[in-house]
Write a protein that holds these residues in place. Structure first.
Motif, PDB file in Angstrom:
ATOM      1  N   GLN A   1      14.710  -6.527  29.518  1.00  0.00           N
ATOM      2  CA  GLN A   1      13.963  -5.397  29.793  1.00  0.00           C
ATOM      3  C   GLN A   1      14.816  -3.977  28.588  1.00  0.00           C
ATOM      4  N   VAL A   2      13.686  -3.792  28.088  1.00  0.00           N
ATOM      5  CA  VAL A   2      13.366  -2.883  27.195  1.00  0.00           C
ATOM      6  C   VAL A   2      13.398  -1.280  28.022  1.00  0.00           C
ATOM      7  N   GLN A   3      14.634   0.072  27.402  1.00  0.00           N
ATOM      8  CA  GLN A   3      15.158   1.674  28.126  1.00  0.00           C
ATOM      9  C   GLN A   3      15.244   1.632  27.364  1.00  0.00           C
ATOM     10  N   LEU A   4      14.679   2.949  27.286  1.00  0.00           N
ATOM     11  CA  LEU A   4      15.229   4.304  26.760  1.00  0.00           C
ATOM     12  C   LEU A   4      15.602   5.152  27.701  1.00  0.00           C
ATOM     13  N   VAL A   5      16.737   5.402  26.901  1.00  0.00           N
ATOM     14  CA  VAL A   5      17.064   6.842  28.024  1.00  0.00           C
ATOM     15  C   VAL A   5      17.422   8.160  27.423  1.00  0.00           C
ATOM     16  N   GLU A   6      16.435   9.331  27.404  1.00  0.00           N
ATOM     17  CA  GLU A   6      16.867  10.208  26.826  1.00  0.00           C
ATOM     18  C   GLU A   6      18.300  11.044  27.186  1.00  0.00           C
ATOM     19  N   GLY A  26      18.100  -3.579  25.571  1.00  0.00           N
ATOM     20  CA  GLY A  26      17.034  -4.646  25.571  1.00  0.00           C
ATOM     21  C   GLY A  26      16.411  -4.423  24.954  1.00  0.00           C
ATOM     22  N   LEU A  27      16.121  -3.681  23.400  1.00  0.00           N
ATOM     23  CA  LEU A  27      15.148  -4.187  22.321  1.00  0.00           C
ATOM     24  C   LEU A  27      16.703  -4.769  20.983  1.00  0.00           C
ATOM     25  N   ILE A  28      15.845  -4.940  20.588  1.00  0.00           N
ATOM     26  CA  ILE A  28      16.876  -5.008  18.631  1.00  0.00           C
ATOM     27  C   ILE A  28      17.015  -3.938  18.175  1.00  0.00           C
ATOM     28  N   PHE A  29      17.278  -2.792  18.245  1.00  0.00           N
ATOM     29  CA  PHE A  29      17.418  -1.945  17.994  1.00  0.00           C
ATOM     30  C   PHE A  29      17.489  -1.311  16.299  1.00  0.00           C
ATOM     31  N   SER A  30      17.820  -1.965  15.896  1.00  0.00           N
ATOM     32  CA  SER A  30      17.912  -1.504  14.107  1.00  0.00           C
ATOM     33  C   SER A  30      16.153  -2.361  13.846  1.00  0.00           C
ATOM     34  N   THR A  31      15.488  -3.041  14.098  1.00  0.00           N
ATOM     35  CA  THR A  31      14.346  -3.086  14.293  1.00  0.00           C
ATOM     36  C   THR A  31      12.765  -2.527  14.294  1.00  0.00           C
ATOM     37  N   TYR A  32      13.567  -1.706  14.978  1.00  0.00           N
ATOM     38  CA  TYR A  32      12.080  -0.732  15.627  1.00  0.00           C
ATOM     39  C   TYR A  32      12.318   0.939  14.466  1.00  0.00           C
ATOM     40  N   ALA A  33      11.025   1.414  14.889  1.00  0.00           N
ATOM     41  CA  ALA A  33      11.015   2.399  14.085  1.00  0.00           C
ATOM     42  C   ALA A  33      11.500   4.148  14.931  1.00  0.00           C
ATOM     43  N   MET A  34      11.784   4.677  15.286  1.00  0.00           N
ATOM     44  CA  MET A  34      11.681   5.373  16.301  1.00  0.00           C
ATOM     45  C   MET A  34      11.677   7.230  16.253  1.00  0.00           C
ATOM     46  N   ALA A  98       9.724   4.350  20.900  1.00  0.00           N
ATOM     47  CA  ALA A  98      10.310   3.029  19.846  1.00  0.00           C
ATOM     48  C   ALA A  98       8.908   2.102  19.551  1.00  0.00           C
ATOM     49  N   LYS A  99       8.838   1.683  18.299  1.00  0.00           N
ATOM     50  CA  LYS A  99       7.653   1.126  18.051  1.00  0.00           C
ATOM     51  C   LYS A  99       8.434   0.304  16.907  1.00  0.00           C
ATOM     52  N   LYS A 100       7.611  -0.626  17.083  1.00  0.00           N
ATOM     53  CA  LYS A 100       7.773  -2.086  16.067  1.00  0.00           C
ATOM     54  C   LYS A 100       6.336  -2.438  15.696  1.00  0.00           C
ATOM     55  N   ARG A 101       5.591  -3.243  14.132  1.00  0.00           N
ATOM     56  CA  ARG A 101       4.609  -4.315  14.514  1.00  0.00           C
ATOM     57  C   ARG A 101       5.424  -5.230  13.858  1.00  0.00           C
ATOM     58  N   ALA A 102       4.852  -6.668  13.870  1.00  0.00           N
ATOM     59  CA  ALA A 102       5.788  -7.582  13.928  1.00  0.00           C
ATOM     60  C   ALA A 102       4.696  -9.705  14.252  1.00  0.00           C
ATOM     61  N   PHE A 103       4.041  -9.630  13.498  1.00  0.00           N
ATOM     62  CA  PHE A 103       3.747 -10.935  13.589  1.00  0.00           C
ATOM     63  C   PHE A 103       2.295 -10.797  14.589  1.00  0.00           C
ATOM     64  N   GLY A 104       1.779  -9.749  13.892  1.00  0.00           N
ATOM     65  CA  GLY A 104       0.208  -9.192  14.590  1.00  0.00           C
ATOM     66  C   GLY A 104       0.647  -8.780  15.706  1.00  0.00           C
ATOM     67  N   GLU A 106       1.961  -5.840  18.044  1.00  0.00           N
ATOM     68  CA  GLU A 106       2.480  -4.026  18.350  1.00  0.00           C
ATOM     69  C   GLU A 106       3.495  -4.097  20.016  1.00  0.00           C
ATOM     70  N   TYR A 107       4.352  -3.689  19.447  1.00  0.00           N
ATOM     71  CA  TYR A 107       6.077  -3.147  20.079  1.00  0.00           C
ATOM     72  C   TYR A 107       6.307  -2.172  20.165  1.00  0.00           C
ATOM     73  N   GLU A 108       6.216  -1.588  21.394  1.00  0.00           N
ATOM     74  CA  GLU A 108       6.480   0.329  22.280  1.00  0.00           C
ATOM     75  C   GLU A 108       7.004   0.348  23.212  1.00  0.00           C
ATOM     76  N   ALA A 109       8.192   1.131  23.365  1.00  0.00           N
ATOM     77  CA  ALA A 109       7.889   1.787  24.355  1.00  0.00           C
ATOM     78  C   ALA A 109       8.914   3.020  24.880  1.00  0.00           C
ATOM     79  N   TRP A 110       8.337   3.652  25.569  1.00  0.00           N
ATOM     80  CA  TRP A 110       8.965   5.081  25.870  1.00  0.00           C
ATOM     81  C   TRP A 110       9.880   5.592  26.952  1.00  0.00           C
ATOM     82  N   GLY A 111      10.597   6.407  26.567  1.00  0.00           N
ATOM     83  CA  GLY A 111      11.566   6.890  27.239  1.00  0.00           C
ATOM     84  C   GLY A 111      11.531   7.721  28.251  1.00  0.00           C
ATOM     85  N   GLN A 112      11.664   8.656  29.468  1.00  0.00           N
ATOM     86  CA  GLN A 112      11.591   8.669  30.477  1.00  0.00           C
ATOM     87  C   GLN A 112      10.957  10.322  30.332  1.00  0.00           C
TER      88      GLN A 112
END
Length: 120
Positions: A1-6, A26-34, A98-104, A106-112
């Motif tokens: 489960q992806v979590q972003l906590v500000e 819950g994500l591979i942080f180094s693969t995401y633009a922030m 957090a956002k990235k595009r892979a294999f066509g 888009e993966y995206e997550a938001w904090g609260q």
């Protein structure tokens, strides 16, 4: 489960500084633009700054240039926003993205969000 906590928001006087943090899990942080976004009352959410997954490309909205600095620590899975010379118009809820595009796909997550209030 992806979590972003500000964290790091609060009340600050005009001209003051704050540093926001966003801890990711819950994500591979180094693969995401922030990115950091903000939303003021009655306004649409707007981009503040973004940083590439490696940290090599950074972009700021013009009105934040010279006052805000985005940086990341991939070893700590954390992105930061250093805000200096704060103005009342910087008052908003600040969100981490957090956002990235892979294999066509888009993966995206938001904090609260974390509230920043600039007021005397």
């Amino acid at each position: 489960q992806v979590q972003l906590v500000e964290s790091g928001g609060g009340l600050v006087q005009p001209g003051g500084s704050l540093r926001l943090s966003c801890a990711a899990s819950g994500l591979i942080f180094s693969t995401y633009a922030m990115s950091w976004y903000r939303q003021a009352p009655g306004k649409e959410r707007e981009l503040v700054a973004s940083i590439a997954n490696s940290g090599g490309s950074i972009n700021y909205v013009d009105s934040m240039k010279g006052r805000f600095t985005i940086y990341r620590d991939n070893a700590k899975n954390t992105v930061y926003l250093q805000m200096n010379s704060l103005k009342p118009e910087d008052t908003a809820v600040y969100y981490c993205n957090a956002k990235k595009r892979a294999f066509g796909k888009e993966y995206e997550a938001w904090g609260q969000g974390t509230q920043v209030t600039v007021s005397s």
